[in-house]
Design an enzyme around this catalytic site. Structure first.
Site, PDB file in Angstrom:
ATOM      1  N   ASN A 168      35.802  48.171  20.904  1.00 12.15           N
ATOM      2  CA  ASN A 168      34.355  47.973  20.788  1.00 12.15           C
ATOM      3  C   ASN A 168      33.915  47.153  21.992  1.00 12.15           C
ATOM      4  O   ASN A 168      34.140  45.943  22.050  1.00 12.15           O
ATOM      5  CB  ASN A 168      34.020  47.244  19.485  1.00 12.15           C
ATOM      6  CG  ASN A 168      32.539  46.930  19.355  1.00 12.15           C
ATOM      7  OD1 ASN A 168      31.706  47.495  20.057  1.00 12.15           O
ATOM      8  ND2 ASN A 168      32.205  46.016  18.456  1.00 12.15           N
ATOM      9  N   TRP A 169      33.312  47.838  22.959  1.00  9.09           N
ATOM     10  CA  TRP A 169      32.947  47.167  24.207  1.00  9.09           C
ATOM     11  C   TRP A 169      31.711  46.283  24.077  1.00  9.09           C
ATOM     12  O   TRP A 169      31.428  45.496  24.970  1.00  9.09           O
ATOM     13  CB  TRP A 169      32.722  48.211  25.303  1.00  9.09           C
ATOM     14  CG  TRP A 169      33.996  48.810  25.825  1.00  9.09           C
ATOM     15  CD1 TRP A 169      35.254  48.642  25.319  1.00  9.09           C
ATOM     16  CD2 TRP A 169      34.129  49.666  26.967  1.00  9.09           C
ATOM     17  NE1 TRP A 169      36.167  49.353  26.065  1.00  9.09           N
ATOM     18  CE2 TRP A 169      35.505  49.991  27.092  1.00  9.09           C
ATOM     19  CE3 TRP A 169      33.235  50.201  27.888  1.00  9.09           C
ATOM     20  CZ2 TRP A 169      35.990  50.809  28.113  1.00  9.09           C
ATOM     21  CZ3 TRP A 169      33.716  51.025  28.891  1.00  9.09           C
ATOM     22  CH2 TRP A 169      35.083  51.324  29.003  1.00  9.09           C
ATOM     23  N   LYS A 170      30.971  46.442  23.008  1.00 11.25           N
ATOM     24  CA  LYS A 170      29.744  45.659  22.793  1.00 11.25           C
ATOM     25  C   LYS A 170      28.789  45.870  23.979  1.00 11.25           C
ATOM     26  O   LYS A 170      28.707  46.973  24.500  1.00 11.25           O
ATOM     27  CB  LYS A 170      30.089  44.201  22.530  1.00 11.25           C
ATOM     28  CG  LYS A 170      31.117  44.059  21.394  1.00 11.25           C
ATOM     29  CD  LYS A 170      31.316  42.649  20.927  1.00 11.25           C
ATOM     30  CE  LYS A 170      32.340  42.631  19.795  1.00 11.25           C
ATOM     31  NZ  LYS A 170      32.484  41.300  19.189  1.00 11.25           N
ATOM     32  N   HIS A 197      28.567  46.789  11.918  1.00 10.75           N
ATOM     33  CA  HIS A 197      29.244  45.642  12.535  1.00 10.75           C
ATOM     34  C   HIS A 197      28.486  44.356  12.200  1.00 10.75           C
ATOM     35  O   HIS A 197      27.262  44.345  12.094  1.00 10.75           O
ATOM     36  CB  HIS A 197      29.321  45.832  14.056  1.00 10.75           C
ATOM     37  CG  HIS A 197      30.247  44.865  14.724  1.00 10.75           C
ATOM     38  ND1 HIS A 197      29.873  43.581  15.028  1.00 10.75           N
ATOM     39  CD2 HIS A 197      31.542  45.000  15.134  1.00 10.75           C
ATOM     40  CE1 HIS A 197      30.885  42.959  15.612  1.00 10.75           C
ATOM     41  NE2 HIS A 197      31.908  43.792  15.675  1.00 10.75           N
ATOM     42  N   GLU A 247      27.672  41.879  13.880  1.00 13.32           N
ATOM     43  CA  GLU A 247      26.637  41.494  14.853  1.00 13.32           C
ATOM     44  C   GLU A 247      25.355  42.281  14.615  1.00 13.32           C
ATOM     45  O   GLU A 247      24.249  41.756  14.835  1.00 13.32           O
ATOM     46  CB  GLU A 247      27.174  41.699  16.276  1.00 13.32           C
ATOM     47  CG  GLU A 247      28.236  40.676  16.632  1.00 13.32           C
ATOM     48  CD  GLU A 247      29.135  41.087  17.783  1.00 13.32           C
ATOM     49  OE1 GLU A 247      30.086  40.336  18.060  1.00 13.32           O
ATOM     50  OE2 GLU A 247      28.915  42.159  18.386  1.00 13.32           O
ATOM     51  N   GLU A 295      36.543  43.143   9.199  1.00 10.52           N
ATOM     52  CA  GLU A 295      36.303  42.165  10.259  1.00 10.52           C
ATOM     53  C   GLU A 295      35.758  40.872   9.662  1.00 10.52           C
ATOM     54  O   GLU A 295      34.561  40.778   9.373  1.00 10.52           O
ATOM     55  CB  GLU A 295      35.291  42.710  11.271  1.00 10.52           C
ATOM     56  CG  GLU A 295      35.810  43.857  12.100  1.00 10.52           C
ATOM     57  CD  GLU A 295      35.101  43.931  13.442  1.00 10.52           C
ATOM     58  OE1 GLU A 295      35.779  44.118  14.447  1.00 10.52           O
ATOM     59  OE2 GLU A 295      33.879  43.779  13.482  1.00 10.52           O
ATOM     60  N   GLY A 339      35.152  37.026  17.930  1.00 10.30           N
ATOM     61  CA  GLY A 339      34.751  36.341  19.150  1.00 10.30           C
ATOM     62  C   GLY A 339      34.952  34.838  19.127  1.00 10.30           C
ATOM     63  O   GLY A 339      34.512  34.134  20.027  1.00 10.30           O
ATOM     64  N   SER A 398      39.404  39.348  16.553  1.00  6.16           N
ATOM     65  CA  SER A 398      40.297  38.693  17.506  1.00  6.16           C
ATOM     66  C   SER A 398      41.733  39.190  17.447  1.00  6.16           C
ATOM     67  O   SER A 398      42.666  38.433  17.690  1.00  6.16           O
ATOM     68  CB  SER A 398      40.244  37.163  17.332  1.00  6.16           C
ATOM     69  OG  SER A 398      38.944  36.664  17.596  1.00  6.16           O
ATOM     70  N   GLY A 417      37.736  43.925  20.157  1.00  5.55           N
ATOM     71  CA  GLY A 417      36.602  43.492  20.963  1.00  5.55           C
ATOM     72  C   GLY A 417      37.018  43.173  22.383  1.00  5.55           C
ATOM     73  O   GLY A 417      37.258  44.053  23.203  1.00  5.55           O
ATOM     74  N   GLY A 418      37.124  41.887  22.688  1.00  7.83           N
ATOM     75  CA  GLY A 418      37.378  41.439  24.055  1.00  7.83           C
ATOM     76  C   GLY A 418      38.588  42.057  24.713  1.00  7.83           C
ATOM     77  O   GLY A 418      38.562  42.394  25.908  1.00  7.83           O
TER      78      GLY A 418
END
Length: 255
Positions: free
Chosen positions: A13-15, A98, A100, A170, A176, A216, A237-238
């Site tokens: 998930n590149w956001k 998600h 967010e 999640e 994050g 994470s 994510g990251g």
């Protein structure tokens, strides 16, 4: 993971990251690193990067997904994108619900369900996100909350359509933040999700449903998390923005 009945899927998930040029470069770096993966590999990228990502992944084992879609096919929804618009481009997956989106953009369990319905109707595979906040975990209501989110999101979804649904657990407190649920915590909630699916659709559907862990997951902890019986991959994510780190996670899921 239980590879005898379901295939692990690692989805990035590149956001809100990466220009089109950066997208092409990162995918070119990733392709040789994940080409022999014994798991599904998906990259969910911003709308503006979808065309570039689809072009860059042609002929590879990497599938492309979007990070959201609207519940309507068309209409006065400024700034939104419909599921049909995505499938027309060649998009195969979409993230729905998600945390967010729930936290910053007013998503509710009801609108998540509407988006799931629209995505399935358009032929997309849904990555449905559920999870609790730190306060909710401390209140001891994680199982009830995640089960409720799952049930509401899947309202009107048939057992046959569950073949096109992936659930991603999640924990909001681990997204994050650098905090990660322990492997045992992740497996416990994933098992609750699987039990919820079993109550809705029967044990055979529950056993075939991919239940990922997000929050994470990284190159350092992926192997331990993916060794759990009810963790069937990850929503990353990251670490999905770093080709080598992402490939380590894919390799862990391929064992």
């Amino acid at each position: 993971m239980n590879k005898a009945v379901r295939k692990a899927i690692i989805a990035g998930n590149w956001k809100m990251n990466q220009t089109q040029a950066q997208t092409k470069a990162l995918i070119e770096e990733m392709k040789p690193l994940v080409k022999d993966a014994d798991c599904g590999v998906v990259l969910c990228v911003p709308y503006t990067d979808l065309a570039a990502a689809i072009e860059a992944t042609k002929g590879s084992n990497i599938k492309i997904g979007a990070e959201n879609c609207h519940w309507a096919n068309s209409g006065a929804f400024t700034g939104e994108i419909s599921a049909q618009m995505l499938t027309e481009m060649g998009v195969e997956y979409v993230i729905i619900g998600h945390s967010e989106r729930r936290q910053y953009f007013g998503e509710t369990d009801v609108t998540v369900n509407q988006r799931v319905r629209a995505a399935l109707d358009a032929g997309l595979t849904v990555i449905l996100c559920v999870g609790e906040t730190l306060e909710q975990r401390e209140q001891g209501i994680t199982s009830e909350l995640v089960a409720m989110q799952t049930k509401i999101a899947l309202g009107g979804v048939s057992a046959q359509e569950m073949e096109k649904v992936i659930i991603a657990y999640e924990p909001v407190w681990a997204i994050g933040t650098g905090k990660t649920a322990t492997a045992e915590q992740a497996n416990e909630v994933n098992h609750t999700i699987r039990e919820t699916i079993g109550a809705l659709y029967g044990e055979s559907v529950a056993e075939k449903t991919v239940v990922q862990y997000g929050g994470s997951m990284n190159a350092g902890n992926a192997e331990e998390l993916l060794a759990q019986p009810d963790v069937d991959g990850g929503l990353i994510g990251g670490a999905s923005l770093k080709a080598k780190d992402f490939s380590v996670i894919v390799a862990a899921a391929s064992k």
